[in-house]
Design a protein around this motif. Sequence first.
Motif, mmCIF file in Angstrom:
data_model
loop_
_atom_site.group_PDB
_atom_site.id
_atom_site.type_symbol
_atom_site.label_atom_id
_atom_site.label_comp_id
_atom_site.label_asym_id
_atom_site.label_seq_id
_atom_site.Cartn_x
_atom_site.Cartn_y
_atom_site.Cartn_z
ATOM 1 N N TYR A 1 0.921 -1.304 0.056
ATOM 2 C CA TYR A 1 -0.083 0.062 -0.013
ATOM 3 C C TYR A 1 0.591 1.234 0.014
ATOM 4 O O TYR A 1 1.930 1.293 0.732
ATOM 5 C CB TYR A 1 -0.876 0.105 1.181
ATOM 6 N N LYS A 2 0.354 2.390 -0.676
ATOM 7 C CA LYS A 2 0.949 3.785 -0.616
ATOM 8 C C LYS A 2 0.289 4.195 0.608
ATOM 9 O O LYS A 2 -0.814 4.211 0.933
ATOM 10 C CB LYS A 2 1.099 4.442 -1.872
ATOM 11 N N PHE A 3 0.790 5.261 1.123
ATOM 12 C CA PHE A 3 0.056 6.017 2.370
ATOM 13 C C PHE A 3 0.543 7.382 2.408
ATOM 14 O O PHE A 3 1.567 8.000 1.857
ATOM 15 C CB PHE A 3 0.642 5.201 3.616
ATOM 16 N N GLU A 4 0.097 8.187 3.288
ATOM 17 C CA GLU A 4 0.592 9.459 3.760
ATOM 18 C C GLU A 4 0.976 9.547 5.126
ATOM 19 O O GLU A 4 0.427 8.496 6.026
ATOM 20 C CB GLU A 4 -0.705 10.583 3.732
ATOM 21 N N HIS B 1 -4.321 4.136 9.935
ATOM 22 C CA HIS B 1 -5.694 4.584 9.799
ATOM 23 C C HIS B 1 -6.255 4.745 8.610
ATOM 24 O O HIS B 1 -5.440 4.985 7.636
ATOM 25 C CB HIS B 1 -6.244 5.301 10.905
ATOM 26 N N GLY B 2 -7.448 4.923 8.195
ATOM 27 C CA GLY B 2 -8.209 5.394 7.039
ATOM 28 C C GLY B 2 -8.329 6.979 6.643
ATOM 29 O O GLY B 2 -7.262 7.838 7.686
ATOM 30 N N THR B 3 -8.703 7.535 5.911
ATOM 31 C CA THR B 3 -8.357 8.945 5.305
ATOM 32 C C THR B 3 -9.945 9.523 4.997
ATOM 33 O O THR B 3 -10.493 9.024 4.273
ATOM 34 C CB THR B 3 -7.756 9.049 3.963
ATOM 35 N N PRO B 4 -10.183 10.279 5.871
ATOM 36 C CA PRO B 4 -11.485 11.126 5.996
ATOM 37 C C PRO B 4 -11.594 11.967 4.482
ATOM 38 O O PRO B 4 -10.452 12.146 4.018
ATOM 39 C CB PRO B 4 -11.537 11.868 7.074
ATOM 40 N N ARG B 5 -12.612 12.084 4.128
ATOM 41 C CA ARG B 5 -12.802 12.949 2.718
ATOM 42 C C ARG B 5 -12.085 14.396 2.631
ATOM 43 O O ARG B 5 -11.730 14.781 1.825
ATOM 44 C CB ARG B 5 -14.295 12.899 2.331
ATOM 45 N N THR C 1 -1.330 15.717 0.891
ATOM 46 C CA THR C 1 -0.099 14.893 1.219
ATOM 47 C C THR C 1 0.225 15.134 2.596
ATOM 48 O O THR C 1 0.366 16.394 3.206
ATOM 49 C CB THR C 1 1.200 15.526 0.257
ATOM 50 N N ASP C 2 0.882 14.231 3.316
ATOM 51 C CA ASP C 2 1.460 14.229 4.753
ATOM 52 C C ASP C 2 0.609 15.043 5.660
ATOM 53 O O ASP C 2 1.216 16.200 6.036
ATOM 54 C CB ASP C 2 2.840 14.640 4.503
ATOM 55 N N ALA D 1 -1.441 6.956 7.091
ATOM 56 C CA ALA D 1 -2.803 7.082 6.412
ATOM 57 C C ALA D 1 -2.942 6.432 5.210
ATOM 58 O O ALA D 1 -2.102 6.700 4.378
ATOM 59 C CB ALA D 1 -3.320 8.526 6.496
ATOM 60 N N VAL D 2 -3.772 5.276 4.910
ATOM 61 C CA VAL D 2 -4.279 4.794 3.750
ATOM 62 C C VAL D 2 -5.659 5.254 3.275
ATOM 63 O O VAL D 2 -6.417 5.665 4.196
ATOM 64 C CB VAL D 2 -4.039 3.233 3.680
#
Length: 163
Positions: free
Chosen positions: A55-58, A122-126, A132-133, A140-141
Motif C-alpha cells: 500500500y501507498k500512504f500519507e 488508519h483510514g483517510t477522511p474525505r 499529502t502528509d 494513513a491509507v
Amino acid sequence: MITRRMFLASSATFAVSACSSKFKTYTGPVVTRVQVFKGQRAMQLLHHNTQLAAYKFELGFAPEGHKAFYGDGRTPEGAYRINRQNPNSRYHLSLGISYPNADDIAYARSLGREPGGDIFIHGTPRLFAGQTDWTYGCIAVSDDEMEDIYAMVRVGTPIFIYA
C-alpha cells in the motif's frame, strides 16, 4: 400494520447495508510482519518472506526523522508491535502502534518533553483525501485499503518502520 411491501423493502435495505460492512473477512496466510518505508511511502504486509499486500500512504506533516516528542508531526521509526484495533476510529478503522517504547520515553524526557502516543495506521477522511502528509504522525491509507489491512493484521504483529 406492516404490509408485505414494507417488509420486503426493509428486508432489502437491511441486506444491502449488511453487505456494505467495513469489516471484511480474511482467510489467507497470517501476516507475520508489517514493513513501512517512509521515504518510499510504501507499506508491505508479509507472511515470513512473502509479500501478501502493498500500500501507498500519507504520513505526518513533518515526515522526515524519528518522532521525538508530542506534537512534532513525525512518524516513529523502529521496531514496534500492533497493540490494538479500533473499530470506532474517527478515521474509519485503525490499528494502534506500540509507540512510545522505553527508549522513546527516555529520549523525549531528556528534551524536557512528553513522547506523545496514539500512533495508528488508519483510514483517510474525505476532508484529507488527496492531501499529502496531513496526519500528526500516523500512517494513513484509503478507507478501502484500511478495511483490508484491518482484516489481515492482528494485535501482536511486529511492525518495522524505516526511514
